[in-house]
Design a protein around this motif. Sequence first.
Motif, PDB file in Angstrom:
ATOM      1  N   PHE A  57     173.220  83.535  85.072  1.00  7.94           N
ATOM      2  CA  PHE A  57     172.645  82.193  85.527  1.00  7.94           C
ATOM      3  C   PHE A  57     172.463  81.887  86.963  1.00  7.94           C
ATOM      4  CE2 PHE A  57     175.360  82.260  81.521  1.00  7.94           C
ATOM      5  CZ  PHE A  57     174.356  81.575  80.639  1.00  7.94           C
ATOM      6  N   MET A  58     170.981  81.725  87.035  1.00 12.67           N
ATOM      7  CA  MET A  58     170.699  81.400  88.679  1.00 12.67           C
ATOM      8  C   MET A  58     169.671  80.283  88.283  1.00 12.67           C
ATOM      9  SD  MET A  58     170.474  85.292  90.535  1.00 12.67           S
ATOM     10  CE  MET A  58     169.261  85.618  89.077  1.00 12.67           C
ATOM     11  N   PRO A  59     169.784  79.530  89.254  1.00 10.25           N
ATOM     12  CA  PRO A  59     168.560  78.462  89.418  1.00 10.25           C
ATOM     13  C   PRO A  59     167.139  79.147  89.507  1.00 10.25           C
ATOM     14  CG  PRO A  59     169.702  78.381  91.471  1.00 10.25           C
ATOM     15  CD  PRO A  59     170.467  79.544  90.577  1.00 10.25           C
ATOM     16  N   GLY A  60     166.162  78.417  89.032  1.00  6.80           N
ATOM     17  CA  GLY A  60     164.715  78.751  89.141  1.00  6.80           C
ATOM     18  C   GLY A  60     164.401  80.034  88.272  1.00  6.80           C
ATOM     19  N   MET A  61     164.909  81.163  88.239  1.00  7.16           N
ATOM     20  CA  MET A  61     164.831  82.272  87.368  1.00  7.16           C
ATOM     21  C   MET A  61     166.198  83.091  87.112  1.00  7.16           C
ATOM     22  SD  MET A  61     162.529  85.853  88.140  1.00  7.16           S
ATOM     23  CE  MET A  61     161.232  84.794  88.548  1.00  7.16           C
ATOM     24  N   ASP A  62     166.560  82.836  85.724  1.00  3.40           N
ATOM     25  CA  ASP A  62     167.695  83.341  85.393  1.00  3.40           C
ATOM     26  C   ASP A  62     167.656  84.791  85.126  1.00  3.40           C
ATOM     27  OD1 ASP A  62     166.154  83.839  83.160  1.00  3.40           O
ATOM     28  OD2 ASP A  62     167.266  82.368  81.953  1.00  3.40           O
ATOM     29  N   GLY A  63     168.818  85.354  84.889  1.00  7.28           N
ATOM     30  CA  GLY A  63     168.953  86.859  85.123  1.00  7.28           C
ATOM     31  C   GLY A  63     168.343  87.651  83.951  1.00  7.28           C
ATOM     32  N   TYR A  64     167.877  86.760  82.548  1.00  2.71           N
ATOM     33  CA  TYR A  64     167.428  87.246  81.520  1.00  2.71           C
ATOM     34  C   TYR A  64     165.595  87.533  81.952  1.00  2.71           C
ATOM     35  CZ  TYR A  64     171.296  85.960  78.862  1.00  2.71           C
ATOM     36  OH  TYR A  64     172.612  85.590  78.292  1.00  2.71           O
ATOM     37  N   GLU A  65     165.150  86.494  82.791  1.00  2.00           N
ATOM     38  CA  GLU A  65     163.808  86.879  83.212  1.00  2.00           C
ATOM     39  C   GLU A  65     163.690  87.797  84.037  1.00  2.00           C
ATOM     40  OE1 GLU A  65     159.723  85.811  83.480  1.00  2.00           O
ATOM     41  OE2 GLU A  65     161.213  85.517  81.663  1.00  2.00           O
ATOM     42  N   VAL A  66     164.905  87.838  85.351  1.00  2.00           N
ATOM     43  CA  VAL A  66     164.721  88.959  85.975  1.00  2.00           C
ATOM     44  C   VAL A  66     164.633  90.296  85.480  1.00  2.00           C
ATOM     45  CG1 VAL A  66     165.660  90.075  87.954  1.00  2.00           C
ATOM     46  CG2 VAL A  66     165.597  87.256  87.952  1.00  2.00           C
ATOM     47  N   CYS A  67     165.712  90.315  84.328  1.00  2.00           N
ATOM     48  CA  CYS A  67     165.684  91.917  83.841  1.00  2.00           C
ATOM     49  C   CYS A  67     164.314  92.054  83.117  1.00  2.00           C
ATOM     50  CB  CYS A  67     166.913  91.447  82.938  1.00  2.00           C
ATOM     51  SG  CYS A  67     167.258  93.144  82.062  1.00  2.00           S
ATOM     52  N   ARG A  68     163.856  91.162  82.604  1.00  6.26           N
ATOM     53  CA  ARG A  68     162.550  91.187  81.629  1.00  6.26           C
ATOM     54  C   ARG A  68     161.434  91.764  82.430  1.00  6.26           C
ATOM     55  NH1 ARG A  68     158.159  88.814  80.574  1.00  6.26           N
ATOM     56  NH2 ARG A  68     158.671  87.037  81.675  1.00  6.26           N
ATOM     57  N   ARG A  69     161.512  91.168  83.689  1.00  5.75           N
ATOM     58  CA  ARG A  69     160.303  91.465  84.417  1.00  5.75           C
ATOM     59  C   ARG A  69     160.562  92.935  85.078  1.00  5.75           C
ATOM     60  NH1 ARG A  69     158.238  86.080  87.638  1.00  5.75           N
ATOM     61  NH2 ARG A  69     157.906  84.651  86.022  1.00  5.75           N
ATOM     62  N   LEU A  70     161.820  93.254  85.479  1.00  3.51           N
ATOM     63  CA  LEU A  70     162.060  94.527  86.003  1.00  3.51           C
ATOM     64  C   LEU A  70     161.654  95.624  85.156  1.00  3.51           C
ATOM     65  CD1 LEU A  70     165.474  93.933  87.907  1.00  3.51           C
ATOM     66  CD2 LEU A  70     163.343  94.409  88.877  1.00  3.51           C
ATOM     67  N   LYS A  71     162.201  95.338  83.917  1.00  8.73           N
ATOM     68  CA  LYS A  71     161.836  96.295  82.807  1.00  8.73           C
ATOM     69  C   LYS A  71     160.326  96.559  82.494  1.00  8.73           C
ATOM     70  CE  LYS A  71     166.159  97.645  82.310  1.00  8.73           C
ATOM     71  NZ  LYS A  71     166.376  98.773  82.770  1.00  8.73           N
ATOM     72  N   GLU A  72     159.600  95.476  82.723  1.00  2.84           N
ATOM     73  CA  GLU A  72     158.023  95.370  82.242  1.00  2.84           C
ATOM     74  C   GLU A  72     157.490  96.211  83.355  1.00  2.84           C
ATOM     75  OE1 GLU A  72     157.021  91.505  81.948  1.00  2.84           O
ATOM     76  OE2 GLU A  72     157.561  91.399  79.712  1.00  2.84           O
TER      77      GLU A  72
END
Length: 845
Positions: free
Chosen positions: A56-71
Amino acid sequence: MARILIVDDEPDNLVSLQAILNTHLPDGQVLTASSGRQAIDLARDHLPDVILLDVFMPGMDGYEVCRRLKEDRATARIPVVMLTAVMTETRDKVRGLECGADAFLTKPVEQAELVAQVRVALRLKRAEDALLRDMATVEDQLVDRTRELRESERRLQGIMDNLSGAAYRWQVGTDGAYRLVFVSRGCLDLLGYEPEKVQGWEALEVFRLIHPDDRPLFVELSNRALGARVPGEVFCRMKAKSGDYRWVHNRFQGITGRDGRLTAVEGIILDASQMKEAERLIRWEVSVNRDLADLARTLVAEKDPETVGRKVVRAARDLTESELGMIVTVNPHTREQDQVYATENVLERCRLWSGGDLTVCRLGPGGDYEALCGHGLNTGEPFCTNDPPGHPLWKGLPQGHVDVRRFLSVPISLNGDVIGQLMLANPPRDYTDRELRVAGWLGDLFALAVHRHREELERRRLEDQLRQAQKMEALGTLAGGVAHDFNNILSAIIGYAELGLMDLPDRHPVRECLEEVIHSGKRARDVVRQILTFSRSRPAEREPVAIGPILKETLKFLRASLPSTIEIRKDLCDEDVLVRADPGEIHQILMNLGTNAAYAMRDTGGVLTVRLETTPSAPPSRDAPHVAPGPYVKLTVQDTGEGMLPEILERIFDPYFTTKPVGEGTGLGLAVVHGIVRSAGGCIEVESAPGRGAVFRIYLPRVEVPPAEVRSDPKRAVLRGQERVMVVDDEPALVQMVRTMLSRFGYRVDAVGSPEEVLQRLREDPGCCDVLLTDLTMPGMTGLALTEKALSIRGDLPVVLMTGFGDRVDEERLKRAGIHAVLGKPFTVNKLTEALRRALERDGR
């Protein structure tokens, strides 16, 4: 060194997590990010080994960051451990794992758990990296091997395509049936069959392509090799698509399965045509060399040129497999065709043949030989054509010649001259350099045989010359001995006849008889001189003589020896002209020319003309290019005989050259004439042609005799004397004649029987004589030896040497020996007294 990225929006959390990791992983590098965007950028730039990501982080949460990294392909393999401080339900963990997270931890996290989780992630990352590296290596190796395999396949295909033969594979079924499953592209070039059309053929279909004569050996060798499980090979002829058979070399190997059963046969069929052709040529070369050696041995023993020619022609025809063969020889000087040696079928088929006359090599207007038959003779080079009608020289062949489909000609040379050519025609296949080479060898053998034949003829000629020279030497020796005895006899005959004349009155009837005795004796003396000159036992005694009377006397002698069918015409307009010559040589010139002319007219008869005239000069000739200037006497001897060919005319003056049969001529007659004329300072011209007779023109220098050289009158007064003369000779009749002759003219003669007696008297009384008259040849001691010993006793003794031999003593030797005068036998009383006076006057008496 491990690289760890911590992502959290709380600074305190970043500090505490960084401290924990630094403490437990001192070799690692810790990166921090306070937002999702920053985390993605740092991950892309530094590619950390592990990412600790707050959910949980403002702006871009961890789920979104992980998804983008894996993509992102660059960061997809980085392990992500998600952290959350909120009570997490199962669905949240599932969501995180679905986004690509590798682990899920809840804050507060135990240090040991956190460190352990990080280490696990690092191990997984390292393992994955190693696996990827191995996979990359394997993939690279696979790529390399694939490329190498493809390159190998390409090269193998290139080799297969470029093979001079065809690679193949037979599949052997469980029932033993053979099926062709592979054939390379070489099959098309080798036999003309397209590989895709023959693949699938059964063994019987291929077996039918093998030449019937080669099938038994093919089956035997194939079964033996396959049965023994060893490589095999067999040479055979296979039928090409064109219908022609070609020699092939089949090399094969059986392939067996684990159970030992034959499952396939692999091999290659190579073109063996060149090898078999080479073997054939080797066998042919060996056969040719053997035949040539046999022929050479045969020709060595063969003497007849015609037999040699026919054997060479037959050998050339057989060795080159030609249908027709012929050798034509030519005269290198006249270029006329000489001999023809042809195989029987040439004479049978040639319509130009007319009972022994076959003119093959014809000279054209320009002097070259015509048509194909003349090409080799004109160029001197080997020549062949397998398309005679297409050759430019074909049109020059005469009508009626044999059919010529292929033609070969090689010149035959001897000592730099082309003496003929060997011609062949119509073999079953085209002529090549091999046939030219064989024909050249045979031409050389023929030339060698001709050379041997000529050498044999030359050897016989030289042997004949040697025998003739030996006969002449023996004749000279015999003539010298006969002349000595005969001259002694003639001296007595002439001397006593002269003494008889002196005692008779001028009109006494016996006087004429005695004069004829003297004249006949002098003629006999001249005959002896001619014999000695001919046999070379007596050098010519040249002196000014009137040539006309000698010619008249010789023509009388010649008339008696010629047949009545030959008429002699003479025109001696200048009989009294003088030449410096030996009368015997003039006689010999006319006799030799006359007998040769008679021989030329022996069958048909004719006219022999002898003409004598003067000319202001002699024409320069090849015989004497630099004749001396001045007046000459020209003697012409002309006949109406058969004449001579140019090549005969060139050699008529060669010693021992004769056109007469053996036993009818020595070849010396014209050589002797030539030698006499040249030595007398003259020259000789000859004109002749076949059917036009011959003309010989002889030029001899004309002389004007000074008064001192004019012969004295034989009836002049004899020179008288009162000196004492000692005479020695082994012929008693001659000694008595000299004694009587000299005594009559006041000389006091002391006749001595031997040289020893002369020396004895000189020793007893050196002044017992005023002059010594000695014979040259006496038993026990020669006249020269006697003179030398006599002068050793009395140095001023005048000596006159008598000789009945033809040998002329060298003048220098005479001077050294102390001889004052030489008196040739037979001699007259005038000659005798003149010689005595010369010797006495030289001595000062």
